[in-house]
Design a protein around this motif. Structure first.
Motif, PDB file in Angstrom:
ATOM      1  N   GLY A   1       0.759  -1.142   0.155  1.00 31.65           N
ATOM      2  CA  GLY A   1      -0.132  -0.161   0.089  1.00 31.65           C
ATOM      3  C   GLY A   1       0.865   1.308   0.008  1.00 31.65           C
ATOM      4  N   VAL A   2       2.299   1.189  -0.196  1.00 31.23           N
ATOM      5  CA  VAL A   2       2.800   2.241  -0.306  1.00 31.23           C
ATOM      6  C   VAL A   2       3.442   2.828  -1.543  1.00 31.23           C
ATOM      7  N   PHE A   3       2.914   2.404  -2.605  1.00 29.43           N
ATOM      8  CA  PHE A   3       3.152   2.732  -4.089  1.00 29.43           C
ATOM      9  C   PHE A   3       1.912   2.561  -4.840  1.00 29.43           C
ATOM     10  N   ARG A   4       1.944   3.505  -5.852  1.00 26.86           N
ATOM     11  CA  ARG A   4       0.556   3.717  -6.699  1.00 26.86           C
ATOM     12  C   ARG A   4       0.367   2.486  -7.415  1.00 26.86           C
ATOM     13  N   THR A   5      -0.937   2.020  -7.863  1.00 29.70           N
ATOM     14  CA  THR A   5      -1.123   1.228  -8.962  1.00 29.70           C
ATOM     15  C   THR A   5      -1.539   1.771 -10.365  1.00 29.70           C
ATOM     16  N   GLU A   6      -1.968   3.350 -10.305  1.00 29.33           N
ATOM     17  CA  GLU A   6      -2.115   3.743 -11.674  1.00 29.33           C
ATOM     18  C   GLU A   6      -1.611   5.049 -11.322  1.00 29.33           C
ATOM     19  N   TYR A   7      -1.124   5.936 -12.404  1.00 33.29           N
ATOM     20  CA  TYR A   7      -0.783   7.241 -12.485  1.00 33.29           C
ATOM     21  C   TYR A   7      -2.036   8.062 -12.020  1.00 33.29           C
ATOM     22  N   GLU A   8      -1.566   9.144 -11.069  1.00 33.33           N
ATOM     23  CA  GLU A   8      -2.616  10.044 -10.467  1.00 33.33           C
ATOM     24  C   GLU A   8      -3.086  11.037 -11.664  1.00 33.33           C
ATOM     25  N   GLY A   9      -2.024  11.583 -12.422  1.00 38.09           N
ATOM     26  CA  GLY A   9      -2.185  12.597 -13.169  1.00 38.09           C
ATOM     27  C   GLY A   9      -1.478  12.422 -14.644  1.00 38.09           C
ATOM     28  N   THR A  10      -1.628  13.394 -15.409  1.00 37.30           N
ATOM     29  CA  THR A  10      -0.946  13.409 -16.745  1.00 37.30           C
ATOM     30  C   THR A  10       0.284  14.182 -16.924  1.00 37.30           C
ATOM     31  N   THR A  11       0.707  15.026 -15.947  1.00 35.57           N
ATOM     32  CA  THR A  11       2.034  15.582 -15.766  1.00 35.57           C
ATOM     33  C   THR A  11       2.876  15.064 -14.581  1.00 35.57           C
ATOM     34  N   LEU A  12       3.932  15.555 -14.908  1.00 36.32           N
ATOM     35  CA  LEU A  12       5.018  15.002 -13.953  1.00 36.32           C
ATOM     36  C   LEU A  12       4.848  15.551 -12.523  1.00 36.32           C
ATOM     37  N   ARG A  13       4.270  16.911 -12.609  1.00 33.05           N
ATOM     38  CA  ARG A  13       3.907  17.648 -11.418  1.00 33.05           C
ATOM     39  C   ARG A  13       2.766  16.829 -10.552  1.00 33.05           C
ATOM     40  N   GLU A  14       1.970  16.718 -11.326  1.00 31.82           N
ATOM     41  CA  GLU A  14       0.772  15.774 -10.891  1.00 31.82           C
ATOM     42  C   GLU A  14       1.079  14.768 -10.300  1.00 31.82           C
ATOM     43  N   ASN A  15       1.869  13.924 -10.854  1.00 33.34           N
ATOM     44  CA  ASN A  15       2.169  12.647 -10.252  1.00 33.34           C
ATOM     45  C   ASN A  15       3.041  12.617  -9.183  1.00 33.34           C
ATOM     46  N   LEU A  16       3.924  13.670  -9.001  1.00 37.91           N
ATOM     47  CA  LEU A  16       4.741  13.942  -7.940  1.00 37.91           C
ATOM     48  C   LEU A  16       4.020  14.625  -6.719  1.00 37.91           C
ATOM     49  N   ASP A  17       2.778  15.173  -7.004  1.00 36.80           N
ATOM     50  CA  ASP A  17       2.014  15.915  -6.015  1.00 36.80           C
ATOM     51  C   ASP A  17       2.731  17.386  -5.710  1.00 36.80           C
ATOM     52  N   LEU A  18       3.231  17.906  -6.752  1.00 35.81           N
ATOM     53  CA  LEU A  18       3.813  19.177  -6.720  1.00 35.81           C
ATOM     54  C   LEU A  18       3.032  20.093  -7.216  1.00 35.81           C
TER      55      LEU A  18
END
Length: 460
Positions: free
Chosen positions: A423-440
């Motif tokens: 449960g510590v790593f994603r199973t799907e990408y959260e967004g479409t940009t690098l910032r979105e996936n890094l939660d920046l």
């Protein structure tokens, strides 16, 4: 302890052409011409994207390695490989989610060219570009750019700070909605939404504006890898990601809290910086198999390569004739350097903490370039990664497979599922940009923000 139900660790991949191990090119399963084989990099990008990695990262140098040519002939890194932003632009066309990060030195580039290059990559990739901001530590680079002497360490960081500030300003040349492209009104852009930077500083004079629209991410993600005092200050002020070498948990926790605590004086939220130490995982179906894999790679290290690598790490000291089965003399380590101070410090700690002989030191360093090595089963490696993450020592890891592509395959097929199951790593990408996936956060345009703040001030 972290709440792993809401926070996930981040994963990047640092892909040296044949792998992170200095002797990886001798492994029969690696791609001999990897540095200039495009299909090889396509395979790596697809594997990393299958593993839901946030990003792939390509290091760079603006010179071939200098030193003992006989030793260097047995160590092909930086001798024949693609310019990374060109390669990443091509990889953008065959990937859809993974971030694309490359090194470009501030010592031997100009801010306008770098701003334009990474803005272009961000557009081409749909918002997945990142720039690893470095100050050159390779003494040979200076001679390729009209300089006989390398810039001093302090000057390099002062230049880098101004360089990064100019680049960010150029990325804000146009407001997000400046290009209306209206045929009926015969208006391509709104003149009021174009901003001239007009920078005049100690190192650069750059008028601007940039001749490309604002990047999809606002600013491409900025990574930084220095762990010296100037490096940490630069990271606290400017970086979105920090790549660092951390060998033990307590040291990593101290680095993490130190760097995060510096951010408030720059008006930054600590969550807007992701700290990702390097990790060299060697995965086996059993612990014994993993140890056999590691031992085989270690057996391929030629002594002359080990000494040359160690010499580079401690600032170009001549180690010929030294007794490799005794500890490195302290005067070799207790010294200053005009190359990478954080690398020298890491080698010093490694040598003194474990009382290593020269042979043991270069084997340890050559095996993972000074990064931490984990040798074991997928479950053992995943548990260790989770422990560091939950201990507030890291926000994620920069995975550096020892040999490619098999080292990456092992991690993606075995370790990633274990991390997902925990449960510590994603199973799907959260967004479409690098910032979105890094939660920046997406940076506001500084010119728009300045206007808004001035308006608010007038209203008070």
């Amino acid at each position: 302890m972290r709440n792993i139900k809401t926070e996930k660790l981040k994963l990047g991949g640092l892909f040296h052409p044949t792998g992170n191990h200095v002797a990886s090119w001798l492994h029969p399963d690696t791609q001999l011409d990897a540095g200039s084989n495009f299909r090889h990099y396509v395979e790596l990008a697809h594997l990393a994207e299958k593993g839901k990695f946030d990003l792939m990262f390509l290091a760079d140098a603006a010179a071939v390695r200098g030193g003992d040519l006989e030793a260097l002939s047995r160590w092909p890194q930086y001798m024949a490989y693609f310019e990374p932003t060109t390669l990443l632009a091509a990889l953008a066309a065959v990937t859809s989610h993974i971030g694309l990060v490359a090194t470009a030195t501030t010592s031997y580039n100009e801010p306008y060219n770098i701003a334009r290059r990474y803005a272009s990559l961000d557009h081409i990739s749909g918002g997945r570009a990142g720039w690893n901001v470095v100050t050159s530590s390779n003494l040979d680079e200076s001679k390729n750019f009209g300089h006989e002497e390398h810039l001093q360490h302090g000057d390099r960081y002062a230049r880098a700070k101004e360089f990064a500030s100019v680049v960010r300003g150029l990325w804000d040349s146009w407001e997000d909605d400046a290009f209306v492209r209206d045929r009926e009104k015969q208006r391509y852009f709104e003149p009021a939404k174009l901003h001239v930077l007009g920078h005049k500083g100690t190192y650069f004079s750059v008028r601007g504006p940039l001749n490309i629209s604002r990047p999809p991410q606002g600013h491409p993600v900025i990574a930084q890898a220095g762990s010296s005092e100037p490096g940490k200050e630069l990271a606290a002020e400017t970086a979105d990601i920090v790549f660092t070498a951390q060998g033990d948990l307590e040291g990593a926790k101290n680095f993490y809290s130190d760097l995060k605590s510096r951010m408030s004086k720059f008006g930054r939220d600590p969550q807007s910086l992701k700290i990702m130490p390097g990790l060299n995982p060697i995965v086996g179906r059993t612990e014994g198999e993993a140890k056999e894999k590691h031992a085989y790679l270690q057996s391929l290290i030629h002594p002359s390569v080990g000494l040359e690598l160690l010499s580079n790490a401690i600032g170009g000291v001549d180690l010929k004739g030294i007794d490799i089965d005794k500890p490195l003399p302290t005067d070799f380590l207790d010294r200053d350097t005009n190359t990478s101070k954080s690398t020298l410090e890491g080698v010093m700690k490694m040598a003194q903490r474990d009382n290593l002989t020269v042979r043991q030191l270069y084997e340890r360093f050559a095996g993972a370039r000074g990064q931490r090595t984990l040798v074991g089963t997928a479950e053992q490696i995943a548990l260790d990664m989770r422990h560091w993450f939950e201990s507030a020592a890291v926000d994620g890891f920069l995975i550096q497979p020892a040999d490619l592509p098999n080292g990456l395959k092992d991690f993606v097929h075995e370790v990633v599922p274990a991390l997902q199951h925990m449960g510590v790593f994603r199973t799907e990408y959260e967004g479409t940009t690098l910032r979105e996936n890094l939660d920046l956060p997406r940076p506001a345009n500084q010119f728009t923000a300045a206007t808004t703040n001035a308006y608010r001030h007038d209203q008070d």
